[in-house]
Design an enzyme around this catalytic site. Structure first.
Site, PDB file in Angstrom:
ATOM      1  N   HIS A  62       0.839  -1.216   0.000  1.00  0.00           N
ATOM      2  CA  HIS A  62       0.000   0.000   0.000  1.00  0.00           C
ATOM      3  C   HIS A  62       0.859   1.245   0.000  1.00  0.00           C
ATOM      4  CE1 HIS A  62      -3.308   2.695   1.213  1.00  0.00           C
ATOM      5  NE2 HIS A  62      -4.087   1.724   0.814  1.00  0.00           N
TER       6      HIS A  62
ATOM      7  N   ILE B   5       1.711   4.898   1.399  1.00  0.00           N
ATOM      8  CA  ILE B   5       0.805   5.793   2.124  1.00  0.00           C
ATOM      9  C   ILE B   5       0.055   4.981   3.177  1.00  0.00           C
ATOM     10  CG2 ILE B   5       0.535   7.452   0.247  1.00  0.00           C
ATOM     11  CD1 ILE B   5      -2.216   6.243  -0.311  1.00  0.00           C
TER      12      ILE B   5
ATOM     13  N   GLY C 129      -6.327   4.198   4.609  1.00  0.00           N
ATOM     14  CA  GLY C 129      -7.425   4.932   5.234  1.00  0.00           C
ATOM     15  C   GLY C 129      -8.083   4.162   6.363  1.00  0.00           C
ATOM     16  N   VAL C 130      -8.208   2.862   6.199  1.00  0.00           N
ATOM     17  CA  VAL C 130      -8.836   2.053   7.246  1.00  0.00           C
ATOM     18  C   VAL C 130      -8.008   2.099   8.534  1.00  0.00           C
ATOM     19  CG1 VAL C 130      -7.758  -0.142   6.587  1.00  0.00           C
ATOM     20  CG2 VAL C 130     -10.007  -0.138   7.675  1.00  0.00           C
TER      21      VAL C 130
ATOM     22  N   GLU D  72      -8.931   3.414  12.241  1.00  0.00           N
ATOM     23  CA  GLU D  72      -8.584   2.641  13.431  1.00  0.00           C
ATOM     24  C   GLU D  72      -7.864   3.510  14.464  1.00  0.00           C
ATOM     25  OE1 GLU D  72      -8.080  -0.452  16.181  1.00  0.00           O
ATOM     26  OE2 GLU D  72      -9.457  -0.276  14.496  1.00  0.00           O
TER      27      GLU D  72
END
Length: 157
Positions: A38, A44, A47-48, A52
């Site tokens: 990723h 980067i 987003g998840v 979290e």
């Protein structure tokens, strides 16, 4: 921050005495296995994992409100907005504010900033339940020490 094992908070910076707000920090690591996929050549923060980190920030606040006698479990993510990329080595400031509490649920407004600029935000709902059987509470208490959580102020002996 160790995203590969879901330890997203490095430090509890401040908890509002009314237990309505909290400020935490998390440094995105320079290297992590998360970045291998990723994205290859352009790492980067997923987003998840930003969501979290905001959830864990709220979790510390809910633990304080319940004097570590109950555990928050993420139930709902609403209105999540991811505004820009977060890169390895960046330090996130994470904030949470309680909007509502009742019937075993807590709703909070959360956001993350980078050098004062908004990165992401969401409204999160947690179910607050007794600790599961097993070793979970002692592990969380040990992590609380690591992140400089003021246990003496909020945890019953």
């Amino acid at each position: 921050m160790r995203p590969e094992i879901f330890k997203m908070i490095d430090r509890v910076v401040a908890i509002d005495p009314s237990l309505q707000k909290i400020h935490c920090q998390g440094m995105v690591p320079e290297e992590s296995s998360i970045f291998e996929g990723h994205f290859p050549g352009y790492p980067i923060m997923p987003g998840v994992l930003l969501i979290e980190a905001m959830a864990q920030t709220t979790g510390w606040l809910v633990l304080a409100r319940n004097r570590f006698e109950k555990m928050p479990f993420l139930a709902t993510v609403k209105e999540a907005k991811l505004r820009t990329f977060v890169l390895p080595g960046q330090n996130l400031d994470l904030y949470s504010e309680i909007l509502h509490e009742g019937s075993g649920f807590v709703v909070a407004k959360t956001n993350a900033t980078l050098e004062g600029k908004p990165i992401c935000s969401a409204e999160l709902t947690f179910r607050v339940l007794p600790w599961p059987e097993g070793k979970m509470k002692p592990v969380v208490m040990k992590v609380a020490e690591y992140v400089s959580f003021p246990l003496a102020d909020f945890a019953d002996a």
